[in-house]
Design an enzyme around this catalytic site. Sequence first.
Site, mmCIF file in Angstrom:
data_model
loop_
_atom_site.group_PDB
_atom_site.id
_atom_site.type_symbol
_atom_site.label_atom_id
_atom_site.label_comp_id
_atom_site.label_asym_id
_atom_site.label_seq_id
_atom_site.Cartn_x
_atom_site.Cartn_y
_atom_site.Cartn_z
ATOM 1 N N GLY A 15 6.632 11.940 -2.947
ATOM 2 C CA GLY A 15 7.517 10.883 -3.420
ATOM 3 C C GLY A 15 7.934 11.109 -4.857
ATOM 4 O O GLY A 15 7.132 11.555 -5.684
ATOM 5 N N ARG A 76 8.992 16.623 1.839
ATOM 6 C CA ARG A 76 7.686 16.813 2.460
ATOM 7 C C ARG A 76 7.806 17.985 3.441
ATOM 8 O O ARG A 76 8.828 18.148 4.087
ATOM 9 C CB ARG A 76 7.244 15.534 3.168
ATOM 10 C CG ARG A 76 7.228 14.334 2.216
ATOM 11 C CD ARG A 76 6.609 13.104 2.838
ATOM 12 N NE ARG A 76 6.802 11.932 2.005
ATOM 13 C CZ ARG A 76 6.039 11.598 0.967
ATOM 14 N NH1 ARG A 76 5.031 12.391 0.636
ATOM 15 N NH2 ARG A 76 6.280 10.506 0.262
ATOM 16 N N GLY A 106 1.574 13.976 -6.246
ATOM 17 C CA GLY A 106 0.389 13.146 -6.084
ATOM 18 C C GLY A 106 -0.640 13.784 -5.187
ATOM 19 O O GLY A 106 -0.778 15.010 -5.129
ATOM 20 N N ASP A 107 -1.340 12.954 -4.436
ATOM 21 C CA ASP A 107 -2.469 13.384 -3.629
ATOM 22 C C ASP A 107 -2.103 14.497 -2.645
ATOM 23 O O ASP A 107 -2.765 15.530 -2.578
ATOM 24 C CB ASP A 107 -3.022 12.168 -2.874
ATOM 25 C CG ASP A 107 -4.287 12.493 -2.115
ATOM 26 O OD1 ASP A 107 -5.364 12.397 -2.717
ATOM 27 O OD2 ASP A 107 -4.196 12.845 -0.924
ATOM 28 N N THR A 130 3.277 10.221 -9.752
ATOM 29 C CA THR A 130 3.262 9.256 -8.656
ATOM 30 C C THR A 130 3.263 7.852 -9.242
ATOM 31 O O THR A 130 2.553 7.591 -10.225
ATOM 32 C CB THR A 130 2.038 9.433 -7.743
ATOM 33 O OG1 THR A 130 1.920 8.298 -6.879
ATOM 34 C CG2 THR A 130 0.747 9.574 -8.534
ATOM 35 N N ASP A 132 1.959 5.292 -7.987
ATOM 36 C CA ASP A 132 0.802 4.512 -7.540
ATOM 37 C C ASP A 132 -0.364 4.502 -8.514
ATOM 38 O O ASP A 132 -1.248 3.650 -8.410
ATOM 39 C CB ASP A 132 0.313 5.027 -6.188
ATOM 40 C CG ASP A 132 1.294 4.729 -5.067
ATOM 41 O OD1 ASP A 132 1.969 3.691 -5.133
ATOM 42 O OD2 ASP A 132 1.392 5.540 -4.135
ATOM 43 N N ASP A 134 -2.932 6.425 -8.634
ATOM 44 C CA ASP A 134 -4.130 6.464 -7.796
ATOM 45 C C ASP A 134 -4.910 7.765 -7.881
ATOM 46 O O ASP A 134 -5.731 8.058 -7.003
ATOM 47 C CB ASP A 134 -3.755 6.185 -6.345
ATOM 48 C CG ASP A 134 -2.763 7.202 -5.787
ATOM 49 O OD1 ASP A 134 -2.193 7.987 -6.570
ATOM 50 O OD2 ASP A 134 -2.540 7.201 -4.562
ATOM 51 N N ARG A 159 11.755 -15.254 -10.271
ATOM 52 C CA ARG A 159 11.149 -16.480 -10.791
ATOM 53 C C ARG A 159 12.227 -17.478 -11.230
ATOM 54 O O ARG A 159 12.093 -18.686 -11.030
ATOM 55 C CB ARG A 159 10.216 -16.161 -11.960
ATOM 56 C CG ARG A 159 9.613 -17.370 -12.653
ATOM 57 C CD ARG A 159 8.453 -17.957 -11.882
ATOM 58 N NE ARG A 159 7.214 -17.261 -12.130
ATOM 59 C CZ ARG A 159 6.028 -17.670 -11.672
ATOM 60 N NH1 ARG A 159 5.947 -18.772 -10.940
ATOM 61 N NH2 ARG A 159 4.932 -16.983 -11.905
ATOM 62 N N ARG A 176 0.583 1.210 -0.496
ATOM 63 C CA ARG A 176 -0.027 1.129 0.828
ATOM 64 C C ARG A 176 -1.534 1.321 0.756
ATOM 65 O O ARG A 176 -2.299 0.647 1.453
ATOM 66 C CB ARG A 176 0.585 2.196 1.742
ATOM 67 C CG ARG A 176 0.137 2.094 3.188
ATOM 68 C CD ARG A 176 0.935 3.040 4.069
ATOM 69 N NE ARG A 176 2.350 2.820 3.959
ATOM 70 C CZ ARG A 176 3.016 1.849 4.585
ATOM 71 N NH1 ARG A 176 2.354 1.009 5.351
ATOM 72 N NH2 ARG A 176 4.313 1.714 4.422
ATOM 73 N N SER A 219 7.468 -23.626 -9.122
ATOM 74 C CA SER A 219 7.604 -22.373 -8.374
ATOM 75 C C SER A 219 6.256 -21.670 -8.315
ATOM 76 O O SER A 219 5.389 -21.889 -9.169
ATOM 77 C CB SER A 219 8.635 -21.457 -9.026
ATOM 78 O OG SER A 219 8.154 -20.979 -10.281
ATOM 79 N N ARG A 248 9.835 -18.154 0.717
ATOM 80 C CA ARG A 248 10.687 -16.981 0.932
ATOM 81 C C ARG A 248 9.886 -15.700 0.700
ATOM 82 O O ARG A 248 8.915 -15.686 -0.057
ATOM 83 C CB ARG A 248 11.887 -16.998 -0.023
ATOM 84 C CG ARG A 248 12.758 -18.257 0.077
ATOM 85 C CD ARG A 248 13.411 -18.372 1.443
ATOM 86 N NE ARG A 248 14.139 -19.606 1.606
ATOM 87 C CZ ARG A 248 15.449 -19.749 1.364
ATOM 88 N NH1 ARG A 248 16.148 -18.709 0.935
ATOM 89 N NH2 ARG A 248 16.037 -20.911 1.539
#
Length: 324
Positions: A15, A76, A106-107, A130, A132, A134, A159, A176, A219, A248
């Site tokens: 990604g 990929r 990344g990973d 990445t 993330d 992570d 907001r 994810r 809110s 919503r």
Amino acid sequence: MERQINKIGILTSGGDAPGMNAAIRAVVRTALYYDLEVVGIRRGYEGAINGEFLEMDRKSVANIIQRGGTILKTARSAAFQTTEGRKKAYEQIKSQGIDALVVIGGDGTFTGAKIFGEEFDLPIIGLPGTIDNDLYGTDFTIGYDTAINTAVDAVDKIRDTAESHDRVFIIEVMGRDCGLIALRSGIGVGAEAILIPETKTDVPHLLHRLEVGRKDKSSKIIMVAEGGEGAFKLGEIIKEKFPHYDTRVSVLGHIQRGGKPTCMDRVLASRLGVAAVEGLLEGRKAVMAGLIHGQVEFTPLDHAIKHNKDVNQSLLKIVEILSL
């Protein structure tokens, strides 16, 4: 510095993340500073297999530090997961006279790099690109700061309309397998609740907090990582429990991957890009360059891959305290 390297290949894989271009720029210009040649490999490992190479110079990376995405493209590659595919990639790389690789990703990118380097004794250094955040071995990954700022900017706008209509908004962000985008951006926007995959989702507790929470607050924002409780499923549960709420759901999606990288991501990418080239010249291989407590450190690829970060428990406590 001792060196046995004359030409470096560079690719981006997996990604995309804001700041990848800044990292490419840093690698290219550092290599040229040390009188090395640089070859860009388009479309990641798939491009290595297909021979998508281009010689890079200072002009190749001019005016890209502020651009999102990656000028080298990314893809990929199922073929690279096979022995035959990796062998073909190595033959293509050697045909270009490439002595070492810098891979940004990344990973999955690092998993491929580790196997590839071991099979063909090729020096490879990874840069953590990445959104993330992570990977073990760096406080922040390239692209993470931009992603959370993009999320914060988007939720601030949501907001505004939530306040106007007295709405409950459930906002899904990327993550994810890792909820750090949801966690930090959620704190940044003052979310009433944050649900991430690293912690058990206690829906009854969430519903209780909505029931007994401040009645004068018009809110409410609930941040959900895509790997946690589904945003739409949660929306249905809240609608059923509190039919008087105008509930919503908003999914931010790939907006988090794009956009100009923040200054933090540009500086991080620049520091790590320089470190990657100098690391190769020092004889390092099969490592990731990262930033730990403000200092550049090198972490073995297998360690960076297998040891995802633990969630900072103090941040979870902050959410609990400040959302009252």
